[in-house]
Design a protein around this motif. Structure first.
Motif, PDB file in Angstrom:
ATOM      1  N   THR A 163       1.077 -16.780  -1.937  1.00 14.51           N
ATOM      2  CA  THR A 163       0.884 -15.336  -2.070  1.00 14.51           C
ATOM      3  C   THR A 163      -0.254 -15.030  -3.042  1.00 14.51           C
ATOM      4  O   THR A 163      -0.399 -15.699  -4.067  1.00 14.51           O
ATOM      5  CB  THR A 163       2.171 -14.658  -2.569  1.00 14.51           C
ATOM      6  N   VAL A 164      -1.028 -14.015  -2.682  1.00 15.02           N
ATOM      7  CA  VAL A 164      -2.058 -13.498  -3.567  1.00 15.02           C
ATOM      8  C   VAL A 164      -1.751 -12.028  -3.824  1.00 15.02           C
ATOM      9  O   VAL A 164      -1.218 -11.333  -2.952  1.00 15.02           O
ATOM     10  CB  VAL A 164      -3.470 -13.693  -2.972  1.00 15.02           C
ATOM     11  N   TYR A 165      -2.061 -11.598  -5.035  1.00 15.02           N
ATOM     12  CA  TYR A 165      -1.720 -10.241  -5.462  1.00 15.02           C
ATOM     13  C   TYR A 165      -2.965  -9.485  -5.918  1.00 15.02           C
ATOM     14  O   TYR A 165      -3.951 -10.083  -6.352  1.00 15.02           O
ATOM     15  CB  TYR A 165      -0.730 -10.283  -6.632  1.00 15.02           C
ATOM     16  N   LEU A 166      -2.876  -8.175  -5.837  1.00 12.68           N
ATOM     17  CA  LEU A 166      -3.896  -7.319  -6.433  1.00 12.68           C
ATOM     18  C   LEU A 166      -3.174  -6.203  -7.177  1.00 12.68           C
ATOM     19  O   LEU A 166      -2.609  -5.309  -6.555  1.00 12.68           O
ATOM     20  CB  LEU A 166      -4.840  -6.737  -5.387  1.00 12.68           C
ATOM     21  N   GLN A 167      -3.188  -6.289  -8.499  1.00 12.19           N
ATOM     22  CA  GLN A 167      -2.614  -5.239  -9.333  1.00 12.19           C
ATOM     23  C   GLN A 167      -3.692  -4.197  -9.578  1.00 12.19           C
ATOM     24  O   GLN A 167      -4.758  -4.532 -10.102  1.00 12.19           O
ATOM     25  CB  GLN A 167      -2.116  -5.813 -10.659  1.00 12.19           C
ATOM     26  N   MET A 168      -3.409  -2.968  -9.194  1.00 10.17           N
ATOM     27  CA  MET A 168      -4.393  -1.896  -9.301  1.00 10.17           C
ATOM     28  C   MET A 168      -3.866  -0.825 -10.242  1.00 10.17           C
ATOM     29  O   MET A 168      -2.837  -0.205  -9.969  1.00 10.17           O
ATOM     30  CB  MET A 168      -4.668  -1.296  -7.919  1.00 10.17           C
ATOM     31  N   ASN A 169      -4.566  -0.631 -11.342  1.00 10.54           N
ATOM     32  CA  ASN A 169      -4.198   0.364 -12.343  1.00 10.54           C
ATOM     33  C   ASN A 169      -5.277   1.438 -12.450  1.00 10.54           C
ATOM     34  O   ASN A 169      -6.400   1.241 -11.993  1.00 10.54           O
ATOM     35  CB  ASN A 169      -3.991  -0.300 -13.708  1.00 10.54           C
ATOM     36  N   SER A 170      -4.906   2.555 -13.058  1.00  8.60           N
ATOM     37  CA  SER A 170      -5.850   3.661 -13.272  1.00  8.60           C
ATOM     38  C   SER A 170      -6.587   4.022 -11.992  1.00  8.60           C
ATOM     39  O   SER A 170      -7.812   4.166 -11.967  1.00  8.60           O
ATOM     40  CB  SER A 170      -6.850   3.296 -14.375  1.00  8.60           C
ATOM     41  N   LEU A 171      -5.837   4.162 -10.931  1.00  7.50           N
ATOM     42  CA  LEU A 171      -6.438   4.424  -9.619  1.00  7.50           C
ATOM     43  C   LEU A 171      -7.094   5.798  -9.580  1.00  7.50           C
ATOM     44  O   LEU A 171      -6.619   6.756 -10.214  1.00  7.50           O
ATOM     45  CB  LEU A 171      -5.381   4.314  -8.532  1.00  7.50           C
ATOM     46  N   THR A 172      -8.168   5.875  -8.850  1.00  8.47           N
ATOM     47  CA  THR A 172      -8.901   7.129  -8.643  1.00  8.47           C
ATOM     48  C   THR A 172      -9.004   7.406  -7.144  1.00  8.47           C
ATOM     49  O   THR A 172      -8.825   6.487  -6.324  1.00  8.47           O
ATOM     50  CB  THR A 172     -10.305   7.049  -9.237  1.00  8.47           C
ATOM     51  N   GLY A 207       0.822  -1.200   0.000  1.00  9.31           N
ATOM     52  CA  GLY A 207       0.000   0.000   0.000  1.00  9.31           C
ATOM     53  C   GLY A 207       0.858   1.253   0.000  1.00  9.31           C
ATOM     54  O   GLY A 207       2.074   1.202   0.084  1.00  9.31           O
ATOM     55  N   GLY A 208       0.189   2.392  -0.124  1.00  8.08           N
ATOM     56  CA  GLY A 208       0.918   3.648  -0.115  1.00  8.08           C
ATOM     57  C   GLY A 208       0.122   4.764  -0.735  1.00  8.08           C
ATOM     58  O   GLY A 208      -1.094   4.659  -0.923  1.00  8.08           O
ATOM     59  N   LEU A 209       0.829   5.843  -1.040  1.00 15.63           N
ATOM     60  CA  LEU A 209       0.229   7.032  -1.634  1.00 15.63           C
ATOM     61  C   LEU A 209       0.589   7.087  -3.112  1.00 15.63           C
ATOM     62  O   LEU A 209       1.756   6.929  -3.477  1.00 15.63           O
ATOM     63  CB  LEU A 209       0.749   8.280  -0.920  1.00 15.63           C
ATOM     64  N   VAL A 210      -0.411   7.311  -3.944  1.00 13.39           N
ATOM     65  CA  VAL A 210      -0.193   7.377  -5.380  1.00 13.39           C
ATOM     66  C   VAL A 210      -1.114   8.442  -5.968  1.00 13.39           C
ATOM     67  O   VAL A 210      -2.193   8.705  -5.426  1.00 13.39           O
ATOM     68  CB  VAL A 210      -0.451   5.993  -6.030  1.00 13.39           C
ATOM     69  N   GLN A 211      -0.691   9.040  -7.054  1.00 10.69           N
ATOM     70  CA  GLN A 211      -1.533  10.024  -7.728  1.00 10.69           C
ATOM     71  C   GLN A 211      -2.593   9.334  -8.571  1.00 10.69           C
ATOM     72  O   GLN A 211      -2.410   8.189  -9.010  1.00 10.69           O
ATOM     73  CB  GLN A 211      -0.674  10.928  -8.609  1.00 10.69           C
ATOM     74  N   ALA A 212      -3.681  10.031  -8.793  1.00  4.50           N
ATOM     75  CA  ALA A 212      -4.737   9.501  -9.647  1.00  4.50           C
ATOM     76  C   ALA A 212      -4.169   9.107 -11.006  1.00  4.50           C
ATOM     77  O   ALA A 212      -3.346   9.828 -11.577  1.00  4.50           O
ATOM     78  CB  ALA A 212      -5.844  10.535  -9.809  1.00  4.50           C
ATOM     79  N   GLY A 213      -4.602   7.965 -11.486  1.00 11.78           N
ATOM     80  CA  GLY A 213      -4.081   7.438 -12.731  1.00 11.78           C
ATOM     81  C   GLY A 213      -2.905   6.500 -12.564  1.00 11.78           C
ATOM     82  O   GLY A 213      -2.507   5.819 -13.518  1.00 11.78           O
ATOM     83  N   GLY A 214      -2.367   6.459 -11.365  1.00 14.80           N
ATOM     84  CA  GLY A 214      -1.215   5.617 -11.105  1.00 14.80           C
ATOM     85  C   GLY A 214      -1.595   4.182 -10.779  1.00 14.80           C
ATOM     86  O   GLY A 214      -2.765   3.790 -10.850  1.00 14.80           O
ATOM     87  N   SER A 215      -0.578   3.414 -10.416  1.00 10.24           N
ATOM     88  CA  SER A 215      -0.749   1.989 -10.145  1.00 10.24           C
ATOM     89  C   SER A 215      -0.088   1.595  -8.842  1.00 10.24           C
ATOM     90  O   SER A 215       0.890   2.226  -8.406  1.00 10.24           O
ATOM     91  CB  SER A 215      -0.139   1.158 -11.282  1.00 10.24           C
ATOM     92  N   LEU A 216      -0.624   0.568  -8.236  1.00 14.73           N
ATOM     93  CA  LEU A 216      -0.025  -0.074  -7.069  1.00 14.73           C
ATOM     94  C   LEU A 216      -0.257  -1.578  -7.181  1.00 14.73           C
ATOM     95  O   LEU A 216      -1.249  -2.015  -7.771  1.00 14.73           O
ATOM     96  CB  LEU A 216      -0.647   0.430  -5.767  1.00 14.73           C
ATOM     97  N   ARG A 217       0.650  -2.326  -6.574  1.00 10.74           N
ATOM     98  CA  ARG A 217       0.477  -3.769  -6.509  1.00 10.74           C
ATOM     99  C   ARG A 217       0.503  -4.190  -5.052  1.00 10.74           C
ATOM    100  O   ARG A 217       1.520  -3.997  -4.365  1.00 10.74           O
ATOM    101  CB  ARG A 217       1.576  -4.496  -7.268  1.00 10.74           C
ATOM    102  N   LEU A 218      -0.584  -4.752  -4.596  1.00 10.77           N
ATOM    103  CA  LEU A 218      -0.658  -5.277  -3.239  1.00 10.77           C
ATOM    104  C   LEU A 218      -0.287  -6.754  -3.251  1.00 10.77           C
ATOM    105  O   LEU A 218      -0.626  -7.483  -4.175  1.00 10.77           O
ATOM    106  CB  LEU A 218      -2.064  -5.108  -2.673  1.00 10.77           C
ATOM    107  N   SER A 219       0.399  -7.155  -2.201  1.00  9.36           N
ATOM    108  CA  SER A 219       0.748  -8.555  -2.025  1.00  9.36           C
ATOM    109  C   SER A 219       0.239  -9.022  -0.663  1.00  9.36           C
ATOM    110  O   SER A 219       0.137  -8.240   0.274  1.00  9.36           O
ATOM    111  CB  SER A 219       2.265  -8.757  -2.089  1.00  9.36           C
ATOM    112  N   CYS A 220      -0.043 -10.291  -0.587  1.00  9.60           N
ATOM    113  CA  CYS A 220      -0.500 -10.881   0.669  1.00  9.60           C
ATOM    114  C   CYS A 220       0.176 -12.231   0.832  1.00  9.60           C
ATOM    115  O   CYS A 220      -0.077 -13.156   0.053  1.00  9.60           O
ATOM    116  CB  CYS A 220      -2.010 -11.036   0.671  1.00  9.60           C
ATOM    117  N   ALA A 221       1.035 -12.313   1.817  1.00  3.76           N
ATOM    118  CA  ALA A 221       1.738 -13.553   2.105  1.00  3.76           C
ATOM    119  C   ALA A 221       0.976 -14.334   3.154  1.00  3.76           C
ATOM    120  O   ALA A 221       0.604 -13.792   4.202  1.00  3.76           O
ATOM    121  CB  ALA A 221       3.149 -13.249   2.589  1.00  3.76           C
ATOM    122  N   ALA A 222       0.760 -15.597   2.876  1.00  4.51           N
ATOM    123  CA  ALA A 222       0.004 -16.456   3.784  1.00  4.51           C
ATOM    124  C   ALA A 222       0.916 -17.507   4.398  1.00  4.51           C
ATOM    125  O   ALA A 222       1.792 -18.056   3.723  1.00  4.51           O
ATOM    126  CB  ALA A 222      -1.132 -17.132   3.033  1.00  4.51           C
TER     127      ALA A 222
END
Length: 122
Positions: free
Chosen positions: A78-87, A9-24
């Motif tokens: 691990t499970v991932y969530l790729q998030m693009n075009s963030l608003t 997680g973190g701070l990103v500008q609108a239109g940007g991307s983040l990738r969340l990871s979850c380790a089990a």
């Protein structure tokens, strides 16, 4: 039982991307349906995306379809969530979650991570 730890997680500008990871942790990770849910203050927790045990049976809430991609690597627990075009509307605490049973699209997950904050600035 399974323990979940999110990162990315973190701070990103609108239109940007983040990738969340979850380790089990736990040898039975591949037996769980995995999901990502999110919550903002004053609102109920919302289902975002879910994925079946073998990586099929993928589901998204309508507001993220075409922008977010959920995936899992059972070899890495691990499970991932790729998030693009963030608003800014995507701003929330994102939780990784696991469940037994058959339903992917639900908020009734049984095991939860601690959550990771995603903030999208306009």
């Amino acid at each position: 039982q399974v323990q979940l730890v999110e990162s990315g997680g973190g701070l990103v500008q609108a239109g940007g991307s983040l990738r969340l990871s979850c380790a089990a942790s736990g040898r039975t990770y591949s037996t769980y349906i995995m999901g990502w849910l999110r919550q903002t203050p004053g609102k109920e927790r919302e289902f975002v995306a879910g994925i079946g045990r073998s990586g099929g049976d993928i589901s998204y809430t309508d507001s993220v379809k075409g922008r977010f991609t959920i995936s899992r690597d059972n070899a890495k627990n691990t499970v991932y969530l790729q998030m693009n075009s963030l608003t800014p509307e995507d701003t929330a605490v994102y939780y990784c979650a696991a469940k037994t049973g058959v339903t992917v699209t639900t908020t009734r997950y049984e095991y939860w991570g601690q959550g990771t904050q995603v903030t999208v600035s306009s």
